[in-house]
Scaffold this motif. Structure first.
Motif, PDB file in Angstrom:
ATOM      1  N   VAL A 209       1.034   1.029   1.982  1.00 59.96           N
ATOM      2  CA  VAL A 209       1.904   0.423   0.970  1.00 59.96           C
ATOM      3  C   VAL A 209       1.704   1.108  -0.381  1.00 59.96           C
ATOM      4  O   VAL A 209       1.857   0.486  -1.431  1.00 59.96           O
ATOM      5  N   HIS A 210       1.353   2.393  -0.356  1.00 56.67           N
ATOM      6  CA  HIS A 210       1.108   3.085  -1.629  1.00 56.67           C
ATOM      7  C   HIS A 210       2.410   3.274  -2.406  1.00 56.67           C
ATOM      8  O   HIS A 210       3.504   3.253  -1.841  1.00 56.67           O
ATOM      9  N   ASP A 211       2.262   3.439  -3.718  1.00 53.66           N
ATOM     10  CA  ASP A 211       3.408   3.680  -4.599  1.00 53.66           C
ATOM     11  C   ASP A 211       4.389   2.505  -4.591  1.00 53.66           C
ATOM     12  O   ASP A 211       5.567   2.650  -4.291  1.00 53.66           O
ATOM     13  N   ASN A 212       3.848   1.326  -4.904  1.00 54.53           N
ATOM     14  CA  ASN A 212       4.679   0.149  -5.111  1.00 54.53           C
ATOM     15  C   ASN A 212       4.269  -0.489  -6.441  1.00 54.53           C
ATOM     16  O   ASN A 212       3.733   0.202  -7.317  1.00 54.53           O
ATOM     17  N   GLN A 213       4.490  -1.783  -6.573  1.00 57.16           N
ATOM     18  CA  GLN A 213       4.125  -2.488  -7.811  1.00 57.16           C
ATOM     19  C   GLN A 213       3.250  -3.707  -7.492  1.00 57.16           C
ATOM     20  O   GLN A 213       3.313  -4.737  -8.164  1.00 57.16           O
ATOM     21  N   LEU A 214       2.427  -3.570  -6.475  1.00 54.88           N
ATOM     22  CA  LEU A 214       1.590  -4.681  -6.025  1.00 54.88           C
ATOM     23  C   LEU A 214       0.530  -5.032  -7.067  1.00 54.88           C
ATOM     24  O   LEU A 214      -0.141  -4.160  -7.599  1.00 54.88           O
ATOM     25  N   THR A 215       0.381  -6.334  -7.330  1.00 61.76           N
ATOM     26  CA  THR A 215      -0.673  -6.798  -8.238  1.00 61.76           C
ATOM     27  C   THR A 215      -1.807  -7.465  -7.469  1.00 61.76           C
ATOM     28  O   THR A 215      -2.846  -7.768  -8.045  1.00 61.76           O
ATOM     29  N   SER A 216      -1.593  -7.701  -6.171  1.00 66.14           N
ATOM     30  CA  SER A 216      -2.638  -8.325  -5.355  1.00 66.14           C
ATOM     31  C   SER A 216      -2.414  -7.979  -3.892  1.00 66.14           C
ATOM     32  O   SER A 216      -1.347  -7.511  -3.493  1.00 66.14           O
ATOM     33  N   ILE A 217      -3.462  -8.227  -3.116  1.00 63.30           N
ATOM     34  CA  ILE A 217      -3.401  -8.064  -1.669  1.00 63.30           C
ATOM     35  C   ILE A 217      -3.609  -9.442  -1.066  1.00 63.30           C
ATOM     36  O   ILE A 217      -4.528 -10.173  -1.480  1.00 63.30           O
ATOM     37  N   PRO A 218      -2.796  -9.856  -0.115  1.00 65.23           N
ATOM     38  CA  PRO A 218      -2.958 -11.206   0.443  1.00 65.23           C
ATOM     39  C   PRO A 218      -4.284 -11.355   1.181  1.00 65.23           C
ATOM     40  O   PRO A 218      -4.773 -10.414   1.804  1.00 65.23           O
ATOM     41  N   SER A 219      -4.854 -12.553   1.118  1.00 67.55           N
ATOM     42  CA  SER A 219      -6.124 -12.790   1.803  1.00 67.55           C
ATOM     43  C   SER A 219      -5.968 -12.647   3.318  1.00 67.55           C
ATOM     44  O   SER A 219      -6.940 -12.379   4.029  1.00 67.55           O
ATOM     45  N   ALA A 220      -4.724 -12.791   3.796  1.00 72.55           N
ATOM     46  CA  ALA A 220      -4.464 -12.663   5.233  1.00 72.55           C
ATOM     47  C   ALA A 220      -4.766 -11.255   5.746  1.00 72.55           C
ATOM     48  O   ALA A 220      -4.790 -11.039   6.959  1.00 72.55           O
ATOM     49  N   ILE A 221      -5.022 -10.317   4.850  1.00 72.94           N
ATOM     50  CA  ILE A 221      -5.365  -8.960   5.266  1.00 72.94           C
ATOM     51  C   ILE A 221      -6.586  -8.979   6.187  1.00 72.94           C
ATOM     52  O   ILE A 221      -6.759  -8.116   7.046  1.00 72.94           O
ATOM     53  N   GLY A 222      -7.431  -9.999   6.008  1.00 69.65           N
ATOM     54  CA  GLY A 222      -8.638 -10.116   6.806  1.00 69.65           C
ATOM     55  C   GLY A 222      -8.371 -10.354   8.284  1.00 69.65           C
ATOM     56  O   GLY A 222      -9.273 -10.195   9.122  1.00 69.65           O
ATOM     57  N   PHE A 223      -7.138 -10.765   8.648  1.00 72.04           N
ATOM     58  CA  PHE A 223      -6.803 -11.008  10.050  1.00 72.04           C
ATOM     59  C   PHE A 223      -6.463  -9.716  10.802  1.00 72.04           C
ATOM     60  O   PHE A 223      -6.342  -9.746  12.031  1.00 72.04           O
ATOM     61  N   LEU A 224      -6.292  -8.606  10.077  1.00 72.30           N
ATOM     62  CA  LEU A 224      -5.900  -7.347  10.729  1.00 72.30           C
ATOM     63  C   LEU A 224      -7.153  -6.653  11.257  1.00 72.30           C
ATOM     64  O   LEU A 224      -7.575  -5.607  10.769  1.00 72.30           O
ATOM     65  N   GLU A 225      -7.746  -7.246  12.285  1.00 71.95           N
ATOM     66  CA  GLU A 225      -9.065  -6.821  12.739  1.00 71.95           C
ATOM     67  C   GLU A 225      -9.074  -5.439  13.379  1.00 71.95           C
ATOM     68  O   GLU A 225     -10.148  -4.861  13.579  1.00 71.95           O
ATOM     69  N   ASN A 226      -7.886  -4.913  13.712  1.00 74.11           N
ATOM     70  CA  ASN A 226      -7.825  -3.573  14.312  1.00 74.11           C
ATOM     71  C   ASN A 226      -7.492  -2.488  13.299  1.00 74.11           C
ATOM     72  O   ASN A 226      -7.396  -1.310  13.664  1.00 74.11           O
ATOM     73  N   LEU A 227      -7.320  -2.868  12.038  1.00 73.18           N
ATOM     74  CA  LEU A 227      -6.889  -1.912  11.021  1.00 73.18           C
ATOM     75  C   LEU A 227      -7.924  -0.803  10.822  1.00 73.18           C
ATOM     76  O   LEU A 227      -9.117  -1.065  10.638  1.00 73.18           O
TER      77      LEU A 227
END
Length: 603
Positions: free
Chosen positions: A112-130
């Motif tokens: 998700v590079h080159d966007n305007q994100l100010t935060s990352i959702p806490s749900a990122i922790g569920f992507l256990e295969n990332l």
């Protein structure tokens, strides 16, 4: 016709579906169908301000076509779809990511590079295969603690954000191999970094770090460390113990001196330009046997030590914009040097036309001056034992602060007693009596045996090594180049800590046997002598020997068994009268030469 054209131009394109109220362009249904088959979806550069819900639910929802088409071919069996493993949302206008990202647990790549994100959702922790996460070039101010749960993450790109701190649990990312934190606002990094033992590449460039925590030395796999443009004033000794480090970038900091690198045997590139370094000494160089690139531009160096010749593999030396007025002639002996940058220095001892001819001509000129240094030393009165202390110019500060006892370039036939008297109770680690007229090693050097580890007696008139030198049991570095030596005493076997010995430009006809008996030796420099043979079986037993320089000797043959000395990283044989290996093989480097020699071993 005009109405038809207007309808085609203004309405949705074929294959697209735009729902009422959906922000930005819709996602082409063809891409969604393809993603269900191959597990990859690329939505980069589509002006999305929000990710459509059907992207997050791609693995859950029954596709629209399933309701419309009840006869399925082999290619349309939606129930056999592949879970989404790669999602690219780069170069859009996203300001946030939905917590629905948890609906894609099979993701291995999220970009998700080159966007305007100010935060990352806490749900990122569920992507256990990332395994790869790229959120660079956004506006992130913090990282959720949940991100540290991604145990399989190998690559994390966070550069060009607004991060001022990192989660304490960062060290839980135990699989991380590549981490880019450059161009943020970090003033510290968590001590838990010590647990990132798989990390190979780390960039901390363009932050606000004033020091690097000692814990960083625990990264035993780290090969590349970039700390460019921070506020570093010193480098901890722990950093210098990182044995796997190959590239180190410290440019644009506030360093006043270089650290020593006793364990960085594999370091190939050292970039320390645009600092405030004033002195470069033998201590800084003597362990860097593998160095290929040394970048020191835009510092305050006034001179280079003769020990620059220890860097036998050096290919590029950048000294641009320093205060160097003269160069050591020994610089001409660096066999691999291809680029020597000297612009912006007040060089007075080398004519401008020589400097303008390029690196190879300059090195050739310096080599031609080496013999001149021996036969025509600097003018000045001969120094004897009767020289007054005031005339000896004893540098007390060097003795007390730097632990250096220096009395060089004085044309001295003996070292005045006042020089040794000045040491007093101080511990001296470095002795430099080079470029004098010494016929023998000063007997009083034994007074320093409890502390001295570096002795330079190069460019004198020594024809033998006295036993006084053999009792310096802490000696690690011995430079006795450019003398009249033909042999070394067997008593030197007592130098059980000796790592580097420089015997270049002497009169050895036989490889000194005592060297085979010093297993701690890492570097042997024996170029420009008359050595006729070597014993490969003895050399193979020297398992720490990494550099062996035998250039310009009288070797009529190179024994094939030398190829079994696999610990050698630098083997220099040019300028000998042997016929094989040929020059084309030598030019390929040490690994190729050793491989060639092994192939010639009789079976």
């Amino acid at each position: 016709m005009a109405a038809a054209r207007q309808g085609r131009a203004g309405g949705p394109r074929a294959g697209f579906r735009r729902d009422a109220g959906e922000p930005g362009p819709a996602v082409p249904q063809g891409l969604i169908r393809a993603a269900r088959k191959n597990g990859q979806l690329n939505l980069a550069g589509r002006d999305l301000s929000e990710v459509p819900a059907n992207v997050w639910r791609i693995n859950l929802d029954i596709p629209e076509e399933a309701h419309q088409n009840l006869s399925f071919g082999a290619t349309d069996r939606w129930w056999e779809q592949t879970d989404l493993t790669k999602l690219i949302l780069a170069s859009n206008k996203l300001q946030c990511l939905s917590e629905d990202v948890r609906l894609l647990p099979a993701l291995t790549v999220l970009d998700v590079h080159d966007n305007q994100l100010t935060s990352i959702p806490s749900a990122i922790g569920f992507l256990e295969n990332l395994q790869k996460l790229n959120v660079s070039h956004n506006k992130l101010k913090n990282i959720p603690e949940e991100l540290t749960q991604l145990r399989h993450l190998k690559s994390l790109f966070l550069q060009h954000n607004e991060l001022s701190h990192l989660p304490d649990g960062f060290g839980q990312l135990i699989s991380l191999e590549e981490l880019d934190l450059s161009n943020n606002q970090l003033a510290t990094i968590p001590s838990s970094f010590a647990s990132l033992t798989s990390l190979v590449r780390l960039s901390l460039a363009h932050n606000q770090l004033k020091n690097l925590p000692a814990e960083i030395s625990a990264m035993k796999s780290l090969k590349q460390l970039d700390c460019t443009k921070n506020q570093l004033e010193t480098i901890s000794s722990e950093l210098a113990s990182m044995a796997s480090l190959e590239q180190l970038y410290l440019r644009k900091n506030k360093l006043q001196y270089l650290p020593e690198f006793p364990s960085c045997k594999l370091l190939k590139e050292l970039h320390v330009g645009e600092n405030q370094i004033e002195v470069l000494s033998a201590e800084h160089l003597k362990h860097l046997n593998s160095l290929c690139v040394l970048e020191l531009r835009d510092n305050k160096l006034k001179s280079l030590p003769d020990e620059i010749t220890l860097l036998q593999g050096l290919e590029r030396l950048d000294l641009t914009n320093n205060d160097i007025s003269s160069l050591p002639c020994a610089l001409g002996n660096l066999p691999q040097l291809k680029l020597l940058a000297l612009e912006g220095n007040p060089l007075r001892t080398i004519r401008r036309d020589v400097l303008q001819k390029g690196t190879q001509e300059l090195l050739k000129y310096l080599r031609s001056k080496i013999q001149d240094d021996i036969t025509s030393p600097n003018e000045g009165s001969l120094v004897t034992a009767m020289t007054l202390p005031s005339e000896s110019r004893i540098n007390i500060h060097a003795i007390t602060a730097l632990k250096v006892l220096e009395y060089s370039e004085k044309r001295a036939a003996v070292i005045p007693d006042e020089i040794f008297n000045a040491v007093g109770s101080n511990s001296v680690t470095t002795v430099n009596f080079s470029k004098n007229q010494l016929n023998e090693i000063p007997k009083r050097i034994v007074e320093l045996k409890e502390s001295v580890c570096d002795v330079n007696l190069g460019f004198n008139k020594l024809s033998s090594i006295s036993l006084e030198l053999c009792v310096l049991h802490k000696l690690t570095h011995l430079d006795i180049r450019n003398n009249f030596l033909t042999s070394l005493p067997e008593e030197m076997e007592a130098l059980i800590r000796l790592q580097i010995i420089n015997l270049c430009f002497n009169r050895f006809k036989i490889f000194p046997n005592v060297l085979y008996c010093i297993p701690t030796l890492e570097t042997i420099l024996l170029s420009n002598n008359q050595v006729g043979s070597i014993d490969p079986l003895q050399l193979r037993k020297m398992d720490k020997l990494g550099t062996l320089d035998l250039q310009n000797n009288d070797l009529l043959q190179v024994p094939p068994e030398l190829g079994n000395c696999v610990n050698l990283r630098t083997l220099l044989l040019e300028g000998n009268p042997f016929r094989t290996p040929r020059g084309a093989i030598l030019a390929k480097g040490t690994a190729a030469v050793l491989e060639y020699l092994r192939s010639r071993i009789p079976t």
